[in-house]
Enzyme design. Structure first.
Site, PDB file in Angstrom:
ATOM      1  N   ASP A 121      -9.340   4.897   9.968  1.00  0.00           N
ATOM      2  CA  ASP A 121     -10.229   3.871   9.397  1.00  0.00           C
ATOM      3  C   ASP A 121     -10.252   2.606  10.246  1.00  0.00           C
ATOM      4  O   ASP A 121     -11.120   1.754  10.074  1.00  0.00           O
ATOM      5  CB  ASP A 121      -9.725   3.531   7.979  1.00  0.00           C
ATOM      6  N   ASP A 170      10.701   2.792   6.551  1.00  0.00           N
ATOM      7  CA  ASP A 170      10.337   1.377   6.694  1.00  0.00           C
ATOM      8  C   ASP A 170      11.451   0.693   7.482  1.00  0.00           C
ATOM      9  O   ASP A 170      12.631   1.005   7.295  1.00  0.00           O
ATOM     10  CB  ASP A 170      10.172   0.715   5.312  1.00  0.00           C
ATOM     11  N   GLU A 222     -13.182  -2.672  17.457  1.00  0.00           N
ATOM     12  CA  GLU A 222     -14.182  -2.325  16.449  1.00  0.00           C
ATOM     13  C   GLU A 222     -15.476  -3.054  16.762  1.00  0.00           C
ATOM     14  O   GLU A 222     -15.437  -4.198  17.236  1.00  0.00           O
ATOM     15  CB  GLU A 222     -13.659  -2.697  15.053  1.00  0.00           C
ATOM     16  N   HIS A 282     -13.603   0.964   8.978  1.00  0.00           N
ATOM     17  CA  HIS A 282     -12.705  -0.050   8.401  1.00  0.00           C
ATOM     18  C   HIS A 282     -13.129  -0.416   6.967  1.00  0.00           C
ATOM     19  O   HIS A 282     -13.342  -1.587   6.647  1.00  0.00           O
ATOM     20  CB  HIS A 282     -12.678  -1.304   9.291  1.00  0.00           C
ATOM     21  N   ILE A 283     -13.231   0.619   6.140  1.00  0.00           N
ATOM     22  CA  ILE A 283     -13.694   0.409   4.760  1.00  0.00           C
ATOM     23  C   ILE A 283     -12.602   0.700   3.740  1.00  0.00           C
ATOM     24  O   ILE A 283     -12.880   0.816   2.556  1.00  0.00           O
ATOM     25  CB  ILE A 283     -14.918   1.297   4.441  1.00  0.00           C
ATOM     26  N   GLY A 284     -11.355   0.818   4.233  1.00  0.00           N
ATOM     27  CA  GLY A 284     -10.253   1.152   3.317  1.00  0.00           C
ATOM     28  C   GLY A 284     -10.216   0.242   2.097  1.00  0.00           C
ATOM     29  O   GLY A 284     -10.017   0.686   0.980  1.00  0.00           O
ATOM     30  N   GLY A 285     -10.447  -1.039   2.331  1.00  0.00           N
ATOM     31  CA  GLY A 285     -10.347  -1.994   1.224  1.00  0.00           C
ATOM     32  C   GLY A 285     -11.701  -2.420   0.694  1.00  0.00           C
ATOM     33  O   GLY A 285     -11.782  -3.334  -0.126  1.00  0.00           O
ATOM     34  N   ILE A 302       0.840  -1.207   0.000  1.00  0.00           N
ATOM     35  CA  ILE A 302       0.000   0.000   0.000  1.00  0.00           C
ATOM     36  C   ILE A 302       0.869   1.248   0.000  1.00  0.00           C
ATOM     37  O   ILE A 302       0.652   2.175  -0.793  1.00  0.00           O
ATOM     38  CB  ILE A 302      -0.968  -0.030   1.205  1.00  0.00           C
TER      39      ILE A 302
HETATM   40  N1  LIG Z   1      -8.121  -0.255   6.140  1.00  0.00           N
HETATM   41  C1  LIG Z   1      -8.285  -1.357   5.460  1.00  0.00           C
HETATM   42  O1  LIG Z   1      -9.398  -1.743   5.108  1.00  0.00           O
HETATM   43  C2  LIG Z   1      -7.077  -2.162   5.072  1.00  0.00           C
HETATM   44  C3  LIG Z   1      -7.107  -2.907   3.886  1.00  0.00           C
HETATM   45  C4  LIG Z   1      -5.944  -3.598   3.498  1.00  0.00           C
HETATM   46  C5  LIG Z   1      -4.817  -3.584   4.306  1.00  0.00           C
HETATM   47  N2  LIG Z   1      -4.848  -2.893   5.486  1.00  0.00           N
HETATM   48  C6  LIG Z   1      -3.666  -2.849   6.357  1.00  0.00           C
HETATM   49  O2  LIG Z   1      -2.696  -1.988   5.772  1.00  0.00           O
HETATM   50  C7  LIG Z   1      -1.395  -2.332   6.264  1.00  0.00           C
HETATM   51  C8  LIG Z   1      -0.401  -2.359   5.132  1.00  0.00           C
HETATM   52  O3  LIG Z   1      -0.753  -3.358   4.190  1.00  0.00           O
HETATM   53  P1  LIG Z   1       0.289  -3.826   3.074  1.00  0.00           P
HETATM   54  O4  LIG Z   1      -0.394  -4.818   2.210  1.00  0.00           O
HETATM   55  O5  LIG Z   1       0.926  -2.629   2.456  1.00  0.00           O
HETATM   56  O6  LIG Z   1       1.353  -4.569   4.006  1.00  0.00           O
HETATM   57  P2  LIG Z   1       2.848  -4.952   3.664  1.00  0.00           P
HETATM   58  O7  LIG Z   1       3.184  -6.079   4.539  1.00  0.00           O
HETATM   59  O8  LIG Z   1       3.040  -5.069   2.191  1.00  0.00           O
HETATM   60  O9  LIG Z   1       3.680  -3.647   4.141  1.00  0.00           O
HETATM   61  C9  LIG Z   1       3.897  -3.298   5.462  1.00  0.00           C
HETATM   62  C10 LIG Z   1       5.240  -2.584   5.523  1.00  0.00           C
HETATM   63  O10 LIG Z   1       5.392  -2.011   6.821  1.00  0.00           O
HETATM   64  C11 LIG Z   1       6.747  -2.186   7.231  1.00  0.00           C
HETATM   65  N3  LIG Z   1       6.781  -2.052   8.671  1.00  0.00           N
HETATM   66  C12 LIG Z   1       6.301  -2.922   9.589  1.00  0.00           C
HETATM   67  N4  LIG Z   1       6.439  -2.408  10.836  1.00  0.00           N
HETATM   68  C13 LIG Z   1       7.012  -1.189  10.675  1.00  0.00           C
HETATM   69  C14 LIG Z   1       7.377  -0.164  11.582  1.00  0.00           C
HETATM   70  N5  LIG Z   1       7.173  -0.284  12.887  1.00  0.00           N
HETATM   71  N6  LIG Z   1       7.953   0.956  11.078  1.00  0.00           N
HETATM   72  C15 LIG Z   1       8.162   1.091   9.755  1.00  0.00           C
HETATM   73  N7  LIG Z   1       7.816   0.158   8.841  1.00  0.00           N
HETATM   74  C16 LIG Z   1       7.240  -0.961   9.297  1.00  0.00           C
HETATM   75  C17 LIG Z   1       7.123  -3.547   6.681  1.00  0.00           C
HETATM   76  O11 LIG Z   1       8.514  -3.706   6.586  1.00  0.00           O
HETATM   77  C18 LIG Z   1       6.427  -3.524   5.317  1.00  0.00           C
HETATM   78  O12 LIG Z   1       7.269  -2.986   4.311  1.00  0.00           O
HETATM   79  C19 LIG Z   1      -1.572  -3.680   6.970  1.00  0.00           C
HETATM   80  O13 LIG Z   1      -1.594  -3.458   8.365  1.00  0.00           O
HETATM   81  C20 LIG Z   1      -2.928  -4.163   6.517  1.00  0.00           C
HETATM   82  O14 LIG Z   1      -3.544  -4.987   7.469  1.00  0.00           O
HETATM   83  C21 LIG Z   1      -5.941  -2.172   5.860  1.00  0.00           C
END
Ligand SMILES: NC(=O)c1ccc[n+]([C@@H]2O[C@H](COP(=O)([O-])OP(=O)(O)OC[C@H]3O[C@@H](n4cnc5c(N)ncnc54)[C@H](O)[C@@H]3O)[C@@H](O)[C@H]2O)c1
Length: 404
Positions: free
Chosen positions: A259, A176, A264, A287-290, A157
Site C-alpha cells: 500500500d 517488536d 509515491e 496508500h489508502i490503508g487509512g 495497528i
Molecule cells: N497505509 C496507510 O494508509 C497507513 C495509515 C496509518 C498508519 N500507517 C503506518 O503504519 C505504521 C504503524 O502505525 P502505528 O500507529 O501502529 O505505529 P506505532 O508507532 O503505534 O507502532 C509501531 C511499532 O513498530 C515498532 N518498531 C519500530 N521499528 C521496528 C523494527 N525495525 N522492528 C520491529 N518493530 C519495530 C515500534 O516499537 C512500535 O511498537 C506506521 O509506519 C504508520 O505510518 C499507514
C-alpha cells in the site's frame, strides 16, 4: 482571556463536517475553505485567527506563525505533521494536535481483506474472469484458518490486527524492537529471524524512524518460508522493492500486498512507477490503508475535540509539540496556562510571584518535554494585572493564557 464567542477558527482543505459542527457547538466562529492555501494566502488570512485546521497540503511555516498574532493551536486533521514547522510552533507557544489513531481500524481491515484475497488467489481469479476465463479450481487456494500470521511492529495497528486475526482463526506471532505485551494467545518472537522462519504470512506495521529505511530486503525475504505471503501497509521506505520483485518472480514468495511505496506520485492522475507492477497475486493500492469515510469522520471529531479542550481548559494531552498536561476543571477558579523554556526554577518563580500577590493556588500541574515546559495553575479569588505582567515578564515565559 479569549471570549468563547469570539474564537475565530479557520479550517482549510475541506475538513470533515463533523469537525465544523463540533467547533460551532462551542460557539466559535468557523470559516471553512475548500482548498489548501499557499504561504502568501495564509499570511493574509492568519491574523486574528485563534485556531487553524489543516490537512496535509497546507504548509505552516515559521513566517506564517510569525504573522499569526492570535493563534493558540493548530489542528492537523490527518496523521502526519511534517507540513508544520513544529519548532517554530513550540517557540510561539502554539499547541499542535493531530489524530494518530483514527485510521488504525481502517488499516487493519484492509490488511485482513488482503490476507484473505491473497490466500484464496482472488486477484488472479478476478483478472481471469474479466478476460472471460472460467478457471474453477482449488489449486493454490487456502483457508486462512490455522495459518500463522507474523506481525512485525506491535504498535497501535499491529496489536489491533493481532486481535482480529486470532478471532478469524489465525495463529499470531509478533516481533517488536520494544517490549510489548502479547495480547490474547499471540506469541512474542525473540528475533525477526524467528518470526520470518515460522510465519505463513508476514505483515509490516513498523513506524518510519530513519533506522527502518530499507530494513526489509533480500536477506529477510530469503528467510521467509517458501510460499509465504508478504504485506506492507506501513511505510514505503522500509522495503527494498527490487528484492521483493525478485522474491515474487522466483516464486519463493507466493503473493504480496503493498500500500506504501518509496516514491509515491504527487497527485491523482500522475503515473505510478514501480518494480511491482504487472506481477501476479500482487495487490497494489495507492496508500489508502487509512482512507475511509469512517476514519475521516473520526479524525474530524478527534482533532476538533482536542482544539476545543485546549481553548477551554488548556488540556494538552497528545499534543504533538507541547508537554501533555490535563488538570481536571474546578468550578469557580481561574486557570493560568504557562508555556515556558524548561530551565530549573520556573515553578518556584511562578509560585513566588503568586505568593507575593497573595494569590492562592488551588491546583497545579507541570510537565516538561525537551526544551519546553507546560504549567497549569488554578487559582481562587481575584488577581491583579500586575500578577500577569510579572508572569509574562519572566525570562522563561513563552506564552501565558488565562482561562476561567
Ligand atoms: N497505509 C496507510 O494508509 C497507513 C495509515 C496509518 C498508519 N500507517 C503506518 O503504519 C505504521 C504503524 O502505525 P502505528 O500507529 O501502529 O505505529 P506505532 O508507532 O503505534 O507502532 C509501531 C511499532 O513498530 C515498532 N518498531 C519500530 N521499528 C521496528 C523494527 N525495525 N522492528 C520491529 N518493530 C519495530 C515500534 O516499537 C512500535 O511498537 C506506521 O509506519 C504508520 O505510518 C499507514
Amino acid at each position: 482571556m479569549i471570549d468563547q464567542a469570539k474564537v475565530r477558527v479557520l479550517l482549510l482543505e475541506s475538513i470533515h463536517r463533523d469537525a465544523v459542527s463540533r467547533l460551532e457547538a462551542e460557539g466559535y466562529h468557523v470559516e471553512s475553505v475548500r482548498n489548501a492555501l499557499d504561504e502568501s494566502e495564509l499570511l493574509e488570512r492568519i491574523p486574528g485567527v485563534h485556531l487553524l485546521g489543516i490537512r496535509s497540503k497546507t504548509k505552516v511555516t515559521a513566517k506564517v506563525l510569525e504573522a499569526a498574532d492570535s493563534l493558540v493551536a493548530i489542528g492537523a486533521f490527518c496523521i502526519g505533521t511534517d507540513q508544520i514547522d513544529l519548532p517554530a510552533a513550540s517557540a510561539a507557544g502554539v499547541a499542535v494536535f493531530n489524530a494518530p489513531f483514527s485510521n488504525t481500524r481502517s488499516v487493519v481491515e484492509l490488511a485482513i481483506a488482503e490476507i484473505i484475497s491473497m490466500t484464496r488467489r482472488l486477484t488472479e481469479k478476478n483478472a481471469l474472469m474479466h478476460e472471460g476465463v472460467w478457471d474453477k479450481s482449488a489449486d493454490g487456494a487456502h483457508e486462512i484458518r490455522g495459518r500463522r500470521l507474523g506481525i512485525v511492529g506491535y504498535g497501535n495497528i499491529g496489536t489491533q490486527l493481532s486481535v482480529l486475526a486470532e478471532n478469524l482463526g489465525l495463529h499470531v506471532s509478533f516481533y517488536d524492537t520494544a517490549d510489548k505485551l502479547a495480547l490474547s494467545n499471540a506469541h512474542r518472537c525473540a528475533s525477526l529471524e524467528e518470526l520470518l522462519e515460522t510465519s505463513d504470512i508476514v505483515t509490516l506495521h513498523v513506524d518510519g524512524r530513519p533506522g527502518n529505511a530499507g530494513f526489509f530486503g533480500a536477506e529477510q525475504f530469503k528467510r521467509m518460508r517458501p510460499g509465504a505471503l508478504f504485506l506492507n501497509l506501513s511505510r514505503g521506505i522500509v522495503v527494498d522493492h527490487v528484492a521483493l520483485r525478485d522474491a515474487l518472480s522466483s516464486g519463493h514468495i507466493a503473493g504480496a500486498a503493498v500500500d506504501v511505496f518509496p516514491k509515491e506520485p504527487k497527485g491523482r492522475g500522475d503515473e505510478f512507477v514501480s518494480e511491482l507492477r504487472g506481477l501476479p497475486n500482487v495487490i497494489l493500492t495507492p496508500h489508502i490503508g487509512g482512507s475511509t469515510e469512517e476514519a475521516q469522520s473520526d479524525i474530524g471529531d478527534f482533532v476538533a475535540n482536542k482544539l476545543a479542550h485546549f481553548v477551554a481548559d488548556g488540556n494538552t494531552t497528545l499534543s504533538v509539540n507541547l508537554p501533555g498536561v490535563a488538570l481536571p476543571e474546578q468550578s469557580g477558579m481561574s486557570r493560568i496556562v504557562h508555556v515556558h523554556i524548561n530551565t530549573p526554577g520556573v515553578l518556584a518563580n511562578v509560585n513566588s510571584i503568586l505568593a507575593k500577590h497573595h494569590v492562592n493556588v488551588e491546583g497545579q500541574l507541570l510537565s516538561t518535554r525537551g526544551e519546553y515546559g507546560y504549567l497549569i495553575t488554578d487559582i481562587s479569588g481575584g488577581y491583579s494585572d500586575e500578577v500577569l505582567d510579572q508572569l509574562r515578564g519572566m525570562e522563561q515565559t513563552v506564552r501565558l493564557r488565562v482561562l476561567s
